[in-house]
Motif scaffolding. Structure first.
Motif, PDB file in Angstrom:
ATOM      1  N   UNK A 117      39.936  38.324  45.739  1.00 22.51           N
ATOM      2  CA  UNK A 117      40.902  37.645  44.868  1.00 22.51           C
ATOM      3  C   UNK A 117      40.397  37.495  43.439  1.00 22.51           C
ATOM      4  N   UNK A 118      39.106  37.242  43.280  1.00 20.58           N
ATOM      5  CA  UNK A 118      38.556  37.068  41.937  1.00 20.58           C
ATOM      6  C   UNK A 118      38.587  38.376  41.164  1.00 20.58           C
ATOM      7  N   UNK A 119      38.330  39.482  41.845  1.00 29.88           N
ATOM      8  CA  UNK A 119      38.391  40.792  41.202  1.00 29.88           C
ATOM      9  C   UNK A 119      39.814  41.085  40.734  1.00 29.88           C
ATOM     10  N   UNK A 120      40.801  40.680  41.537  1.00 28.33           N
ATOM     11  CA  UNK A 120      42.196  40.939  41.188  1.00 28.33           C
ATOM     12  C   UNK A 120      42.697  40.043  40.062  1.00 28.33           C
ATOM     13  N   UNK A 121      42.113  38.849  39.940  1.00 32.08           N
ATOM     14  CA  UNK A 121      42.581  37.896  38.928  1.00 32.08           C
ATOM     15  C   UNK A 121      41.951  38.112  37.565  1.00 32.08           C
ATOM     16  N   UNK A 122      40.735  38.614  37.537  1.00 32.14           N
ATOM     17  CA  UNK A 122      39.970  38.635  36.295  1.00 32.14           C
ATOM     18  C   UNK A 122      39.593  40.057  35.874  1.00 32.14           C
ATOM     19  N   UNK A 123      39.987  40.481  34.668  1.00 31.97           N
ATOM     20  CA  UNK A 123      39.558  41.795  34.188  1.00 31.97           C
ATOM     21  C   UNK A 123      38.032  41.927  34.114  1.00 31.97           C
ATOM     22  N   UNK A 124      37.342  40.828  33.774  1.00 28.20           N
ATOM     23  CA  UNK A 124      35.883  40.876  33.715  1.00 28.20           C
ATOM     24  C   UNK A 124      35.279  41.117  35.086  1.00 28.20           C
ATOM     25  N   UNK A 125      35.815  40.428  36.086  1.00 29.58           N
ATOM     26  CA  UNK A 125      35.281  40.585  37.437  1.00 29.58           C
ATOM     27  C   UNK A 125      35.664  41.953  38.009  1.00 29.58           C
ATOM     28  N   UNK A 126      36.835  42.450  37.620  1.00 23.54           N
ATOM     29  CA  UNK A 126      37.224  43.802  38.025  1.00 23.54           C
ATOM     30  C   UNK A 126      36.228  44.815  37.483  1.00 23.54           C
ATOM     31  N   UNK A 127      35.814  44.638  36.228  1.00 25.43           N
ATOM     32  CA  UNK A 127      34.840  45.545  35.634  1.00 25.43           C
ATOM     33  C   UNK A 127      33.482  45.421  36.314  1.00 25.43           C
ATOM     34  N   UNK A 128      33.120  44.194  36.688  1.00 27.72           N
ATOM     35  CA  UNK A 128      31.878  43.984  37.430  1.00 27.72           C
ATOM     36  C   UNK A 128      31.894  44.783  38.728  1.00 27.72           C
ATOM     37  N   UNK A 129      33.022  44.714  39.447  1.00 33.60           N
ATOM     38  CA  UNK A 129      33.168  45.465  40.691  1.00 33.60           C
ATOM     39  C   UNK A 129      33.080  46.971  40.439  1.00 33.60           C
ATOM     40  N   UNK A 130      33.740  47.440  39.383  1.00 35.44           N
ATOM     41  CA  UNK A 130      33.699  48.866  39.069  1.00 35.44           C
ATOM     42  C   UNK A 130      32.280  49.338  38.762  1.00 35.44           C
ATOM     43  N   UNK A 131      31.517  48.504  38.093  1.00 38.49           N
ATOM     44  CA  UNK A 131      30.135  48.866  37.768  1.00 38.49           C
ATOM     45  C   UNK A 131      29.269  48.984  39.016  1.00 38.49           C
ATOM     46  N   UNK A 132      29.648  48.277  40.071  1.00 36.17           N
ATOM     47  CA  UNK A 132      28.905  48.350  41.326  1.00 36.17           C
ATOM     48  C   UNK A 132      29.292  49.591  42.126  1.00 36.17           C
ATOM     49  N   UNK A 133      30.603  49.875  42.195  1.00 31.67           N
ATOM     50  CA  UNK A 133      31.050  50.945  43.091  1.00 31.67           C
ATOM     51  C   UNK A 133      31.083  52.326  42.453  1.00 31.67           C
ATOM     52  N   UNK A 134      31.157  52.423  41.133  1.00 32.74           N
ATOM     53  CA  UNK A 134      31.270  53.743  40.508  1.00 32.74           C
ATOM     54  C   UNK A 134      30.087  54.661  40.835  1.00 32.74           C
TER      55      UNK A 134
END
Length: 202
Positions: A117-134
């Protein structure tokens, strides 16, 4: 978003060497607080420092801020990306799909679903997730491109869609236990073989 570079990339400052024990304590404190229910927003450097038994300055000497620390902590939680052998596209894909959603650390079962939910709500957290999975996507992308180049896979293969097809079923099964009767040990091979039927060169 704040600087996402990890402390491993930062230049060493002169003087006494950094304590590996302190590094470990800070990472462990971060993961413990997340596992206990702290959200990314609520998580503070002060709380992490208190749990780790260090001063805030000790953390800031190692990481540029909370986002950089979280990136390292969540990478630790995900574990080391398996490295394909490069001999068989099928075997390499089975290896990579088997690693999707698989975490040795038991805290991952409490942390990862709460991050969605936090990844979906926050562009910053979405980018954090992308940096982990890319970096993980990159490895699978290279395996699929190798298969196209060798003629094993279709020349018109949509690499990004193929990756989604391969990882999606494994992720939903491991995170949500979508179908309790599916055997996680056999599922990576079944997924890869099913997808390969559609993407092999004719």
């Amino acid at each position: 978003m704040s600087d996402m570079s990890t402390h491993a990339d930062a230049p060493r400052s002169p003087g006494r060497p950094r304590s590996v024990r302190a590094d470990e304590a800070i990472i462990e404190a971060t993961l413990d607080l997340l596992a206990e229910g702290s959200t990314i927003e609520a998580l503070s450097i002060e709380a992490i420092a208190t749990r780790a038994g260090v001063g805030k300055a000790t953390i800031y000497r190692r990481w540029s801020g909370k986002d950089a620390l979280l990136l390292d902590a969540l990478r630790r939680l995900k574990g080391i990306q398996p490295q394909p052998g490069g001999h068989s596209v099928r075997d390499d894909l089975v290896l990579l799909v088997g690693a999707v959603g698989q975490n040795i650390d038991p805290r991952a079962a409490r942390i990862m679903p709460c991050l969605v939910p936090e990844v979906n709500r926050s562009p910053d957290h979405f980018q954090l997730y992308q940096n982990i999975v890319e970096p993980r996507r990159k490895v699978m992308r290279e395996v699929l491109r190798r298969g196209v180049a060798s003629g094993e896979l279709r020349a018109d293969l949509d690499i990004e869609v193929a990756m989604a097809l391969l990882t999606g079923p494994m992720l939903i099964q491991r995170m949500l236990r979508w179908h309790p009767e599916l055997d996680d040990r056999l599922l990576p091979e079944r997924i890869v073989d099913g997808i390969l039927d559609g993407i092999r060169a004719r």
